[in-house]
Design a protein around this motif. Sequence first.
Motif, mmCIF file in Angstrom:
data_model
loop_
_atom_site.group_PDB
_atom_site.id
_atom_site.type_symbol
_atom_site.label_atom_id
_atom_site.label_comp_id
_atom_site.label_asym_id
_atom_site.label_seq_id
_atom_site.Cartn_x
_atom_site.Cartn_y
_atom_site.Cartn_z
ATOM 1 N N THR A 111 0.554 -1.563 0.200
ATOM 2 C CA THR A 111 0.156 0.142 -0.036
ATOM 3 C C THR A 111 0.561 1.548 0.107
ATOM 4 N N LEU A 112 0.395 2.240 -0.306
ATOM 5 C CA LEU A 112 0.664 3.700 -0.854
ATOM 6 C C LEU A 112 1.402 3.954 0.385
ATOM 7 N N GLN A 113 0.835 3.657 1.805
ATOM 8 C CA GLN A 113 0.566 4.298 3.116
ATOM 9 C C GLN A 113 1.528 3.698 3.923
ATOM 10 N N LYS A 114 2.099 2.402 3.693
ATOM 11 C CA LYS A 114 3.030 1.889 5.056
ATOM 12 C C LYS A 114 4.148 1.306 3.831
ATOM 13 N N ASP A 115 3.926 1.000 2.593
ATOM 14 C CA ASP A 115 5.277 0.656 1.674
ATOM 15 C C ASP A 115 5.608 1.475 1.041
ATOM 16 N N SER A 116 5.134 2.387 -0.010
ATOM 17 C CA SER A 116 6.189 3.241 -0.551
ATOM 18 C C SER A 116 7.227 4.225 0.001
ATOM 19 N N THR A 117 8.495 3.573 -0.560
ATOM 20 C CA THR A 117 9.845 4.499 -0.497
ATOM 21 C C THR A 117 10.425 5.433 -1.074
ATOM 22 N N ALA A 118 9.321 4.961 -2.059
ATOM 23 C CA ALA A 118 9.315 6.604 -3.460
ATOM 24 C C ALA A 118 8.606 6.906 -3.854
ATOM 25 N N VAL A 119 7.918 8.077 -5.210
ATOM 26 C CA VAL A 119 6.891 7.941 -5.395
ATOM 27 C C VAL A 119 6.939 9.277 -6.512
ATOM 28 N N TYR A 120 6.647 9.215 -7.656
ATOM 29 C CA TYR A 120 6.841 9.871 -8.772
ATOM 30 C C TYR A 120 5.447 10.679 -9.014
ATOM 31 N N LEU A 121 5.255 12.122 -8.879
ATOM 32 C CA LEU A 121 4.178 12.541 -9.316
ATOM 33 C C LEU A 121 4.274 13.863 -10.542
#
Length: 182
Positions: A111-121
């Motif tokens: 999940t985005l909330q728990k597992d993301s280490t990188a985000v592209y926007l």
Amino acid sequence: ANRLAPFNPTCDHAKIVSLRLLNLTSSDVLFDLGCGDGQVLVSAAKMENAPRCIGIEFDPVFVAKANQLIRQELSVAQQEKIAIRQGDILAEAEETDMESDRIGARCRGLTLQKDSTAVYLYLLPQGLQRIEPLLNRMVEDRRQRGIAFRVVTYMFQVRCWTASSVDRTTKGEAPVYLYEFS
């Protein structure tokens, strides 16, 4: 009403710059919020030591296009590391995987909330402003857990953050902002 930006694909050079700035490894989980047709994630999935890649897209038409691109462009092994989910980022509901076969097999349960280490926007300023509270909660959560977290934005910056670096080598010198948190 919950659209954060119109569809406007990221140019090829900006994809390369963004992925280079994120410095992704196979242990990363990359989320693209408002992923459109999934081109950034497909590029990431093709990398050596590719991260697991998850896109969240509001529009079901683009979810279908992204899944078609995945099937056309990626090997079976690469397809297992990428998932496109239809969802509303602002609703913060648990997103569900749209595919039931091998696509995204290694991304299920992330999940985005728990597992993301990188985000592209690649969102308009108004869209970035609307998701700032979510981004700030994610940064704080990663800090408390001692997890490094990176965010890249193309064209527009997150107004409440200071970029670690800004790359202006893209077409028209459009900026790519890197934010790093540890």
